[in-house]
Design an enzyme around this catalytic site. Structure first.
Site, PDB file in Angstrom:
ATOM      1  N   TYR A 166      38.157  30.093  40.295  1.00 58.55           N
ATOM      2  CA  TYR A 166      39.005  31.256  40.565  1.00 58.55           C
ATOM      3  C   TYR A 166      40.497  30.923  40.463  1.00 58.55           C
ATOM      4  O   TYR A 166      41.037  30.162  41.251  1.00 58.55           O
ATOM      5  CB  TYR A 166      38.653  31.755  41.969  1.00 58.55           C
ATOM      6  CG  TYR A 166      39.417  32.946  42.494  1.00 58.55           C
ATOM      7  CD1 TYR A 166      39.924  33.933  41.660  1.00 58.55           C
ATOM      8  CD2 TYR A 166      39.602  33.088  43.871  1.00 58.55           C
ATOM      9  CE1 TYR A 166      40.602  35.028  42.183  1.00 58.55           C
ATOM     10  CE2 TYR A 166      40.277  34.179  44.399  1.00 58.55           C
ATOM     11  CZ  TYR A 166      40.781  35.141  43.546  1.00 58.55           C
ATOM     12  OH  TYR A 166      41.449  36.216  44.069  1.00 58.55           O
ATOM     13  N   HIS A 199      44.894  36.109  40.654  1.00 58.59           N
ATOM     14  CA  HIS A 199      45.801  36.300  41.797  1.00 58.59           C
ATOM     15  C   HIS A 199      46.564  35.002  42.087  1.00 58.59           C
ATOM     16  O   HIS A 199      45.976  33.926  42.090  1.00 58.59           O
ATOM     17  CB  HIS A 199      45.070  36.749  43.068  1.00 58.59           C
ATOM     18  CG  HIS A 199      44.207  37.945  42.816  1.00 58.59           C
ATOM     19  ND1 HIS A 199      42.940  38.082  43.312  1.00 58.59           N
ATOM     20  CD2 HIS A 199      44.438  39.068  42.099  1.00 58.59           C
ATOM     21  CE1 HIS A 199      42.433  39.235  42.926  1.00 58.59           C
ATOM     22  NE2 HIS A 199      43.326  39.847  42.175  1.00 58.59           N
ATOM     23  N   CYS A 241      37.184  41.601  48.760  1.00 59.37           N
ATOM     24  CA  CYS A 241      37.241  41.351  50.200  1.00 59.37           C
ATOM     25  C   CYS A 241      36.765  42.586  50.942  1.00 59.37           C
ATOM     26  O   CYS A 241      36.810  43.693  50.412  1.00 59.37           O
ATOM     27  CB  CYS A 241      38.665  41.043  50.618  1.00 59.37           C
ATOM     28  SG  CYS A 241      39.278  39.608  49.767  1.00 59.37           S
ATOM     29  N   ASP A 257      46.626  44.264  40.742  1.00 62.98           N
ATOM     30  CA  ASP A 257      45.224  44.331  40.351  1.00 62.98           C
ATOM     31  C   ASP A 257      44.563  45.563  40.998  1.00 62.98           C
ATOM     32  O   ASP A 257      43.912  46.363  40.319  1.00 62.98           O
ATOM     33  CB  ASP A 257      44.545  43.038  40.825  1.00 62.98           C
ATOM     34  CG  ASP A 257      43.200  42.816  40.199  1.00 62.98           C
ATOM     35  OD1 ASP A 257      42.870  43.514  39.230  1.00 62.98           O
ATOM     36  OD2 ASP A 257      42.466  41.934  40.687  1.00 62.98           O
TER      37      ASP A 257
END
Ligand code: ADP
Ligand code: SF4
Length: 681
Positions: free
Chosen positions: A169, A172, A30, A265
């Site tokens: 994905y 997370h 991001c 992470d």
């Protein structure tokens, strides 16, 4: 000539139908720009590709308006109108012979859909993730069909935009696919719930369907959090995480593996070292025949080589190291390892995403400014004149300013009053967990030592008269700041009464001057320092009480993903924490606390007091110079500029940015701060 030990990092790797030219892989990250500032985002990615990354990915890309992360600024592929933005990014990345990857996502109950107003969805009904007053509804069979269809459509659009790698994905625990996988979120009783096989079903279907759409036009990557770092009750690398990898082993063309959540992470250096994920993810390569990429804040080429040679990874994944130094691969290739601007693990970069503004970086002042200011991390305009520069103060601002000016070709002198450069970092990097922050200084000191047009003078405290006598064309005052000890900060507008107590500044504590009895730390700063001092003192046997007007310890560090770890660290040490209170006065060993809601007073005792509230700029030298304007002109000085903490006490990132900004624009008559392009879309 001997073969370089790093040559292995430049071997091509086949990823499904595509081949990356080397093993440097910028994983999705991001950046606070996304669909809101698409030109800025695309230019930032282009620079990564130019810097030698073989693969450059987007951030999360929402596949549908029911995964609307507003007010965040992520990427979108809600419909065809989003394709041109992606095509621009793809073109930029591919123009430097890199592969472009896109991370498709549906975030399920992690989005409150504040813009689209669509009710959020989840495997089972539950409250929305964030504190918005709404719930996610349980998906029925039609919802699951719809989700698969949206993913297929987004994959098709990604192909149209030209992407080489398409992600499914479930890294997370923010993602809907992870919600299906985890029994914490999935209490369904149909074929999508219950056994692990059932909970994995949707992932498998979406992987198969994405492969079908991708055909041979793109590779399909699966990003998967093999462990949530929570032991029982979470996905773990020894149990379900491993089982999922075994179940899907060769289905994706690439495994991108990590640990969840994002704070684990993107762990800060305060809480973990380079390569800290290895013990969680190293089983993956033994299970699959497909290439594996993983991250670990890798900045050392030796560590990278070791990861490959020991069979941990095939591709060196990086978000933060590629932010701190977009040219890291090129520097390794060209045997310029000493020039790598190593990430310090501070997570100022994540604050951009958290606060929905363009990314910034402590080490790389050009990050996020590639399009709007036209800044390049390696190239800078040549000097516009024969002027020379005197920089007073060798902290982060002064050193960055010197380096950027020197790169431009200007003659520069840095005068530093201490016997070392580094400014505030000389002290702060000695705090427990902050050693990597020294890299800000080490990088700049090394780079300056390679420049013939720079001289650094230590033990050189300059006064106004010295400066006028030297007669440099430009004087830059970067003299830093110091912590106040009178309690003034956000809550107290005036100095508080402080008597009959041993008063310490944060600087004194960092210099090793230790209180002899119980101390009270008053944190009205809300960043890292007060908590780091509390840990330091506690670990040296001093009893600490931590008082803050905030409802939590170090509240701003939520933006650097550390707040919960910092508070846990204090609690585990048994440090007493008093939230929602300011300190109104300290007298006769009594601290008068004031409740921030009710104003009610409470008294606690302590022998020492360390206010961490706000800082004062060291701008006395600058003010003296400004008083003697006529004399200045007479001595040939064309300008005097105050930069960094001596101008505005702030983060190290802000000081570095200001030093860089000055150096870029000193011979440009336009306004230093407001000169940037806007994306009026
Ligand atoms: P910044 O973050 O803005 O770089 P720092 O406080 O980290 O600020 O660094 C300021 C540096 O300036 C310190 O190393 C300090 O020793 C130095 N300094 C302060 N006053 C003078 C002076 N009069 N002459 C030379 N150096 C100075
Ligand atoms: Fe690394 Fe800090 Fe830059 Fe992020 S902001 S890339 S953590 S140096």
């Amino acid at each position: 000539m001997d073969k370089s030990p790093y040559e292995i990092l430049f071997e091509p790797v086949k990823i499904g139908p595509k081949t990356t030219k080397n093993r440097f892989y910028q994983v999705p990250h991001c950046n606070g720009m996304g669909h809101r500032w698409p030109k800025s985002m695309a230019e930032m990615r282009k620079i990564k590709a130019e810097g030698g990354w073989g693969v450059v990915c987007t951030e999360e890309c929402e596949i549908h308006a029911s995964s609307d992360l507003s007010s965040g600024a992520l990427m979108r592929l809600w419909d065809d109108s989003d394709i041109p933005t992606h095509a621009r990014m793809v073109e930029n990345v591919q123009s430097h012979d890199a592969l472009a990857g896109i991370q498709l996502v549906h975030n399920g109950y992690s989005t409150s859909n504040r813009f689209s107003r669509i009710p959020p969805i989840a495997p089972s009904a539950r409250s929305a993730r964030y504190d918005d007053p709404l719930q996610a509804r349980a998906m029925d069979k039609q919802d699951i069909k719809n989700l698969r269809q949206w993913h297929r459509q987004a994959a098709q659009r990604a192909i149209t935009a030209g992407y080489d790698i398409i992600y499914v994905y479930a890294g997370h625990n923010l993602t809907l696919l992870m919600h299906f996988l985890s029994s914490r979120y999935n209490q369904r009783t149909d074929e999508y719930g219950g056994s692990l096989k059932n909970r994995t079903r949707l992932i498998k279907e979406i992987l198969e369907e994405t492969k079908e759409i991708a055909d041979d036009k793109a590779a399909v990557a699966f990003r998967f959090a093999v462990d949530e770092g929570m032991g029982k009750g979470g996905i773990s690398a020894c149990e379900e995480g491993r089982d999922v990898v075994e179940m899907l082993a060769d289905l994706p063309d690439l495994w991108d593996v990590n640990i969840s959540d994002w704070s684990n992470d993107s762990l800060t250096s305060r809480f973990g070292a380079e390569g800290h994920q290895e013990t969680y993810i190293d089983f993956v390569k033994k299970v699959t025949n497909k290439p594996v990429v993983g991250v670990g804040r890798f900045t050392s080429p030796d560590t990278m080589v070791s990861q490959i040679r020991r069979g941990v990874l095939d591709l060196i994944g990086a978000a933060r190291p590629s932010i701190a130094d977009p040219f890291l691969p090129h520097k390794i290739k060209q045997d310029r390892m000493d020039e790598i601007r190593e990430c310090i693990g501070c997570n100022i970069c994540t604050s951009g995403d958290m606060l929905s503004v363009p990314i910034r970086c402590t080490q790389n002042p050009t990050m996020g400014e590639e399009w709007r200011k036209g800044w390049h991390p390696e190239d800078i305009e040549p000097a516009g004149s024969d002027d020379n520069f005197l920089i007073v103060g060798g902290g982060p601002a002064g050193l960055e300013c010197a380096l950027a000016l020197a790169k431009r070709g200007y003659d520069v002198v840095v005068a530093e009053k201490n016997d070392v450069t580094g400014g505030r970092l000389v002290r702060e990097a000695t705090l427990p967990g902050f050693a990597e922050w020294r890299r800000v200084i080490d990088h700049r000191t090394y780079m300056l030592s390679q420049k013939a047009n720079v001289n650094i003078y230590l033990n050189s405290e300059l006064g106004a008269q010295d400066i006028m006598d030297y007669g440099f064309s430009h004087v830059v005052v970067a003299t830093g700041s110091q912590w106040r000890t009178d309690g003034v900060g956000r809550k107290n507008h005036f100095p508080i009464e402080i008597s009959d107590v041993a008063l310490f500044s944060p600087e004194q504590i960092m210099d090793g001057i230790l209180p002899s009895g119980p101390v009270v730390i008053f944190d009205d700063d809300h960043y890292y320092l007060a908590s780091a001092l509390a840990e330091l003192l506690h670990d040296k046997g001093v009893e600490v009480t931590f008082v803050t007007p905030s409802d939590k310890v170090a509240s701003w560090t939520e933006n650097t993903l550390e707040q919960h770890m910092i508070q846990a660290g204090l609690l585990k040490r048994g440090i007493r924490i008093i939230c929602n209170h300011s300190i109104a006065a300290v007298k006769q060993g009594k601290f008068i606390l004031k409740n921030t809601y009710t104003g009610m007073e409470e008294v606690i005792e302590g022998r020492g007091f360390i206010p961490v509230t706000s800082r004062l700029s060291n701008d006395g030298l600058y003010q003296t110079l400004m008083i003697g304007q006529d004399e200045l002109e007479g001595s040939g000085i064309k300008s005097v500029t105050l930069i960094g903490d001596s101008f505005m006490p702030s983060t190290i990132a802000a000081a570095v940015y200001h030093g860089h900004l000055f150096a870029r624009q000193v011979d440009n008559p336009k306004d230093l701060w407001t000169e940037f392009k806007r994306e009026n879309i």
